[in-house]
Design an enzyme around this catalytic site. Structure first.
Site, PDB file in Angstrom:
ATOM      1  N   LYS A  65     -25.173 -20.040 -62.539  1.00 47.01           N
ATOM      2  CA  LYS A  65     -26.424 -20.643 -63.024  1.00 47.01           C
ATOM      3  C   LYS A  65     -26.289 -22.151 -62.902  1.00 47.01           C
ATOM      4  CE  LYS A  65     -29.506 -19.337 -65.508  1.00 47.01           C
ATOM      5  NZ  LYS A  65     -30.965 -19.308 -65.192  1.00 47.01           N
ATOM      6  N   ASP A  97     -19.303  -9.401 -66.199  1.00 44.21           N
ATOM      7  CA  ASP A  97     -19.336  -8.327 -67.192  1.00 44.21           C
ATOM      8  C   ASP A  97     -20.708  -7.660 -67.188  1.00 44.21           C
ATOM      9  OD1 ASP A  97     -18.479  -6.778 -69.437  1.00 44.21           O
ATOM     10  OD2 ASP A  97     -19.588  -8.152 -70.750  1.00 44.21           O
TER      11      ASP A  97
HETATM   12  C1  IPM Z   1     -15.443  -4.764 -69.739  1.00 45.10           C
HETATM   13  C2  IPM Z   1     -15.654  -4.685 -71.221  1.00 45.10           C
HETATM   14  C3  IPM Z   1     -14.797  -5.742 -71.900  1.00 45.10           C
HETATM   15  C4  IPM Z   1     -15.301  -7.098 -71.433  1.00 45.10           C
HETATM   16  C5  IPM Z   1     -14.744  -5.650 -73.432  1.00 45.10           C
HETATM   17  C6  IPM Z   1     -14.264  -4.294 -73.905  1.00 45.10           C
HETATM   18  C7  IPM Z   1     -13.914  -6.742 -74.029  1.00 45.10           C
HETATM   19  O1  IPM Z   1     -16.992  -4.810 -71.519  1.00 45.10           O
HETATM   20  O2  IPM Z   1     -14.282  -4.623 -69.300  1.00 45.10           O
HETATM   21  O3  IPM Z   1     -16.410  -4.934 -69.017  1.00 45.10           O
HETATM   22  O4  IPM Z   1     -16.238  -7.647 -72.011  1.00 45.10           O
HETATM   23  O5  IPM Z   1     -14.731  -7.615 -70.481  1.00 45.10           O
HETATM   24 MG    MG Z   2     -18.271  -4.825 -69.798  1.00 43.73          MG
END
Ligand code: IPM
Ligand code: MG
Length: 370
Positions: free
Chosen positions: A193, A250
């Site tokens: 972004k 994520d």
């Molecule tokens: C992922 C999960 C993790 C993240 C969590 C469980 C900390 O959502 O591996 O995508 O946010 O990276």
């Molecule tokens: Mg995740």
């Protein structure tokens, strides 16, 4: 093949159930695939907290650092909602990523032909989909300091997370993306972004420089991350490799996962830099889905993402490409025969349990090697 050490960290929720199935696959490769894996078990997440008040013990951390690969299930669940933030289940996973320096997270989103109808998108949009999200995993807002809640003293509090990236972090993750693109369709789309974030401006600059400095044979495109999310659901097949930061990665990888019909299908690999002497990378393999506490213990969990994560270990840690291809084929064959866990079954379709799906994949391995 010299013996290889795998540390198995099943974690919480459905983690232990799907780990049982991957153990069958590991045993199959030891008995019939000419391999020699030695496994050790450890605790992570809520189960580690229950056992010793930490989200991963020092002993298990040391085992992870020494292992040839870590096979990780999932962590978290409502049972641990009220434990202190520092020892919440997710902290165990984040510590593994940070201490093992697993900066490159590879999240493929592949649509198995048998599941083209399971997606919430129209069949022609996702049929044959094969994209790879390369998510930066040890930087950005996940780890940036300060990270705190402070009391402003006027009845107000302030929550702060810090999004921070240095040149070297962006450079090394973009190299991974360009190198992987060369083994695929030779296209990288970088998402950030830059229109609102300084870290996004730098991200864009460094990816562009890295491209110029040795990867000009790869097609590079830049997209704002919000537009990227929109394009992922509009026409995902335009992408080959997507490279993005920790937080956008994520979110975008959950979106990409769902395109394929179920979060229960997708594996991931988290890799460190190759060791200067041995060339070996530290590595952790885990399904993209979480611990699904709502279905834990019911036999409904889909073990495919977990089993395919071991397939990625064969591919990326052990250079057993033929074995990895064979395992992927065994999964595809089980699906072709109509086997469906609940998450990938159409309304009214018969379903199999976690164990039945694991056994069916092992039977397909037998059939393929016969
Ligand atoms: C992922 C999960 C993790 C993240 C969590 C469980 C900390 O959502 O591996 O995508 O946010 O990276
Ligand atoms: Mg995740």
């Amino acid at each position: 093949m010299a013996s290889q050490n795998l540390l198995l960290l099943p974690g919480d929720g459905i983690g232990p159930e799907i780990m049982v199935e991957v153990k069958k696959v590991i045993a199959w490769f030891n008995e019939k695939g000419g391999m020699s894996f030695e496994t050790d078990d450890g605790l992570v997440g809520g189960s580690a907290y229950d056992a010793h008040g930490q989200s991963i013990s020092e002993e298990d951390m040391a085992k992870a650092m020494a292992a040839d690969a870590v096979i990780f299930g999932a962590v978290g669940g409502p049972k641990w909602d009220d434990v202190p933030y520092e020892v919440r289940p997710e902290a165990g996973l984040l510590r593994l990523r940070k201490d093992m320096e697993l900066f490159a997270n590879l999240r493929p989103a592949i649509c198995y032909p048998a599941l083209a109808d399971a997606s919430s998108l129209k069949k022609d949009i996702i049929e044959g989909l094969d994209i790879l999200i390369v998510r930066e995993l040890t930087g950005g807002v996940y780890f940036g300091e300060p990270k705190e809640i402070t009391d402003l003293g006027n009845g107000q509090k302030r929550g702060v997370d810090t999004q921070v990236y240095d040149t070297y972090e962006i450079e090394r993750i973009s190299k991974v993306a360009f190198e992987l693109a060369r083994t695929r369709n030779n296209k990288v789309c970088s998402m950030e972004k830059r229109n609102v974030m300084k870290s996004g401006v730098l991200w864009n600059e460094v990816v562009t420089q890295t491209h110029k400095a040795g990867f000009e044979d790869v097609t590079l495109e830049h997209m704002l991350a919000d537009a990227g999310g929109m394009q992922l659901v509009r026409w995902p097949k335009q992408f080959d490799v997507i490279v993005t930061d920790n937080l956008f990665g994520d979110m975008l990888s959950d979106v990409a996962a769902m395109l394929t019909g179920s979060l229960g299908m997708l594996p991931s690999a988290s890799l460190g830099a190759p060791d200067a002497k041995t060339g070996k990378r530290k590595a952790l393999y885990e399904p993209v889905h979480g611990s699904a506490p709502d279905i834990a213990g019911t036999g409904a969990a889909n073990p495919i993402a977990m089993i395919a994560s071991f397939g990625m270990a064969l591919r990326y840690s052990f250079e057993e490409v033929a074995a990895a291809d064979m395992l992927d084929k065994a999964i595809a064959n089980a699906l072709d025969k109509g086997l469906r866990t609940k998450d990938i079954a159409a309304a009214g379709e018969a379903t199999v349990s976690t164990t039945e799906m694991g056994d069916a994949i092992v039977a397909e391995l037998d059939a393929l090697s016969a």
